[in-house]
Design a protein around this motif. Sequence first.
Motif, PDB file in Angstrom:
ATOM      1  N   LEU A  35       0.727  -1.664  -0.516  1.00 50.36           N
ATOM      2  CA  LEU A  35      -0.453  -0.049  -0.013  1.00 50.36           C
ATOM      3  C   LEU A  35       0.629   1.034   0.039  1.00 50.36           C
ATOM      4  N   LYS A  36       1.697   1.104  -0.349  1.00 49.09           N
ATOM      5  CA  LYS A  36       3.283   2.630   0.162  1.00 49.09           C
ATOM      6  C   LYS A  36       3.215   3.216  -1.234  1.00 49.09           C
ATOM      7  N   GLY A  37       2.945   4.210  -1.326  1.00 44.58           N
ATOM      8  CA  GLY A  37       2.815   4.866  -2.085  1.00 44.58           C
ATOM      9  C   GLY A  37       4.124   5.432  -3.789  1.00 44.58           C
ATOM     10  N   ILE A  38       4.200   6.605  -3.760  1.00 44.07           N
ATOM     11  CA  ILE A  38       5.023   7.155  -5.004  1.00 44.07           C
ATOM     12  C   ILE A  38       6.167   6.188  -4.741  1.00 44.07           C
ATOM     13  N   ILE A  39       6.268   8.016  -3.364  1.00 44.25           N
ATOM     14  CA  ILE A  39       8.179   8.375  -2.823  1.00 44.25           C
ATOM     15  C   ILE A  39       8.927   7.021  -2.157  1.00 44.25           C
ATOM     16  N   PRO A  40       8.239   6.181  -1.077  1.00 44.65           N
ATOM     17  CA  PRO A  40       8.667   5.329  -0.943  1.00 44.65           C
ATOM     18  C   PRO A  40       9.093   4.365  -1.724  1.00 44.65           C
ATOM     19  N   ARG A  41       8.576   4.185  -3.034  1.00 40.80           N
ATOM     20  CA  ARG A  41       8.620   3.035  -4.018  1.00 40.80           C
ATOM     21  C   ARG A  41      10.150   3.768  -4.661  1.00 40.80           C
ATOM     22  N   ALA A  42       9.726   5.228  -4.939  1.00 40.14           N
ATOM     23  CA  ALA A  42      10.815   5.405  -5.810  1.00 40.14           C
ATOM     24  C   ALA A  42      12.044   5.786  -5.049  1.00 40.14           C
ATOM     25  N   ILE A  43      12.498   5.864  -3.614  1.00 43.14           N
ATOM     26  CA  ILE A  43      13.864   5.639  -2.741  1.00 43.14           C
ATOM     27  C   ILE A  43      14.297   4.469  -3.156  1.00 43.14           C
ATOM     28  N   HIS A  44      13.462   3.332  -3.183  1.00 50.30           N
ATOM     29  CA  HIS A  44      13.983   1.914  -2.869  1.00 50.30           C
ATOM     30  C   HIS A  44      14.619   1.783  -4.217  1.00 50.30           C
ATOM     31  N   GLU A  45      13.890   2.616  -5.501  1.00 52.07           N
ATOM     32  CA  GLU A  45      14.383   2.384  -6.727  1.00 52.07           C
ATOM     33  C   GLU A  45      15.709   3.280  -7.084  1.00 52.07           C
ATOM     34  N   ILE A  46      15.917   4.258  -6.488  1.00 47.65           N
ATOM     35  CA  ILE A  46      16.788   4.790  -6.428  1.00 47.65           C
ATOM     36  C   ILE A  46      17.892   4.626  -5.611  1.00 47.65           C
ATOM     37  N   PHE A  47      17.869   3.634  -4.617  1.00 50.13           N
ATOM     38  CA  PHE A  47      19.044   3.413  -3.502  1.00 50.13           C
ATOM     39  C   PHE A  47      19.655   1.728  -4.598  1.00 50.13           C
ATOM     40  N   ARG A  48      18.596   0.853  -5.406  1.00 46.65           N
ATOM     41  CA  ARG A  48      18.619  -0.095  -5.968  1.00 46.65           C
ATOM     42  C   ARG A  48      19.479  -0.089  -6.745  1.00 46.65           C
ATOM     43  N   ASN A  49      18.797   1.801  -7.766  1.00 44.28           N
ATOM     44  CA  ASN A  49      20.285   2.008  -9.004  1.00 44.28           C
ATOM     45  C   ASN A  49      21.297   2.019  -8.132  1.00 44.28           C
ATOM     46  N   ILE A  50      21.595   2.332  -7.228  1.00 43.77           N
ATOM     47  CA  ILE A  50      23.451   3.075  -6.480  1.00 43.77           C
ATOM     48  C   ILE A  50      24.238   2.624  -7.007  1.00 43.77           C
ATOM     49  N   THR A  51      23.479   1.299  -5.676  1.00 47.02           N
ATOM     50  CA  THR A  51      24.230   0.072  -5.693  1.00 47.02           C
ATOM     51  C   THR A  51      24.931  -0.879  -7.068  1.00 47.02           C
ATOM     52  N   GLU A  52      24.016  -0.657  -8.273  1.00 47.59           N
ATOM     53  CA  GLU A  52      24.383  -1.246  -9.303  1.00 47.59           C
ATOM     54  C   GLU A  52      25.478  -0.416 -10.168  1.00 47.59           C
ATOM     55  N   HIS A  53      24.967   0.559  -9.716  1.00 53.06           N
ATOM     56  CA  HIS A  53      26.283   1.735 -10.740  1.00 53.06           C
ATOM     57  C   HIS A  53      27.728   1.363 -10.026  1.00 53.06           C
ATOM     58  N   HIS A  54      28.225   0.465  -9.902  1.00 52.46           N
ATOM     59  CA  HIS A  54      29.554   0.476  -9.396  1.00 52.46           C
ATOM     60  C   HIS A  54      30.672   1.400  -9.325  1.00 52.46           C
ATOM     61  N   ASN A  55      30.682   1.831 -10.608  1.00 49.84           N
ATOM     62  CA  ASN A  55      31.850   3.179 -11.391  1.00 49.84           C
ATOM     63  C   ASN A  55      31.414   5.060 -10.232  1.00 49.84           C
ATOM     64  N   THR A  56      30.216   4.595  -9.998  1.00 55.67           N
ATOM     65  CA  THR A  56      29.752   5.938  -9.950  1.00 55.67           C
ATOM     66  C   THR A  56      29.752   6.020  -8.020  1.00 55.67           C
TER      67      THR A  56
END
Length: 347
Positions: free
Chosen positions: A106-127
Amino acid sequence: MEEIAVKVAVRIRPLLPKEILHNHQVCVRIVPNTQQVVIGKDRAFTFDFVFGQKSSQEDVYSACVKPLVISAIEGYNATVFAYGQTGSGKTYTIGGGHIASFSDELKGIIPRAIHEIFRNITEHHNTDFHVKVSYIEVYKEELRDLLELQSTSKDIHIREDEKGNTVIIGAKECEIETPDEMLSLLEAGNAARHTGTTQMNEHSSRSHAIFTIYLNQKQPKNGQPSNTDEEHIIKESERSFQLISSKFCFVDLAGSERVTKTGNTGERFKESVQINSGLLALGNVISALGDPKRKSIHVPYRDTKITRLLKDSLGGNAKTVMIACISPSSSNFDESLNTLKYANRAR
Ligand code: ADP
Ligand code: MG
């Protein structure tokens, strides 16, 4: 073809238990397999996305917000805002309520976006990523810092830097390392949101709330590997980096209901007028951005605080989604029709 600056979604919430109890009738529907909403007997509107009573938080997020999160990580500014009368589902959709009390589903947009951003951060090792957040609200054309309640509106100012970026001077920007840190700031800010009492809704939101995530990235140029292999160590100073900055604004707008409806007088009346002029100015900006002749027309950003705040996050290279929220109940027919008209103008 130039990409459309603003995409518009409409979300119809389900009837609430109270409305079912009082036998409210439904006056809006979606035409199956189209992006059309029909209100009353036959007034039809078409949007980029339509979400009916059965659509989930995930449906809304993945169709209209996830692509913006990806763009923000690529360096574009992005904005999603929720528009609609009080009680239409704005806060529920944006994810600005008491989030800890909601299950993940039931969580809305912001919590979902937060998780997505951090998921991406951990995938971009070079950055090398730096993430910050701010959370402010606009109430009666004054700014309030939801992360630093002691500061007064006089401490906070909107400025434009030499590159045309909007900067909020005096607003607290918190550096974040984990999704949980960000979520707890969101929760604290949500709890501090300004609410007043009107006849229409006891906890009606009379303010615009803007939660902003700032992303600063330091990337090796042209995908140079960040090599720690002893033979290939390159000195930090000799390597070339590129810096990418972007931000994502999540905006929960004040209720759009008309002044007369709420039976407001005095201070409340003045407040309503200020809210409505902010929403009107925002509508004008968005509609100017969607105008094919927009190069030649004046975009009225400077009119109100909310449009000044969002200036670098609307139009230009920024990606924007407006989610117009409506109640399905025929008792809200007039306001729902107004919301559909507002949203339609934005296209
Ligand atoms: P607003 O922020 O526009 O005033 P809220 O987000 O507070 O409205 O929603 C009003 C009520 O409706 C809340 O009780 C909320 O939980 C409920 N609600 C809103 N949208 C939905 C939805 N899509 N599904 C289920 N309940 C919803
Ligand atoms: Mg709300």
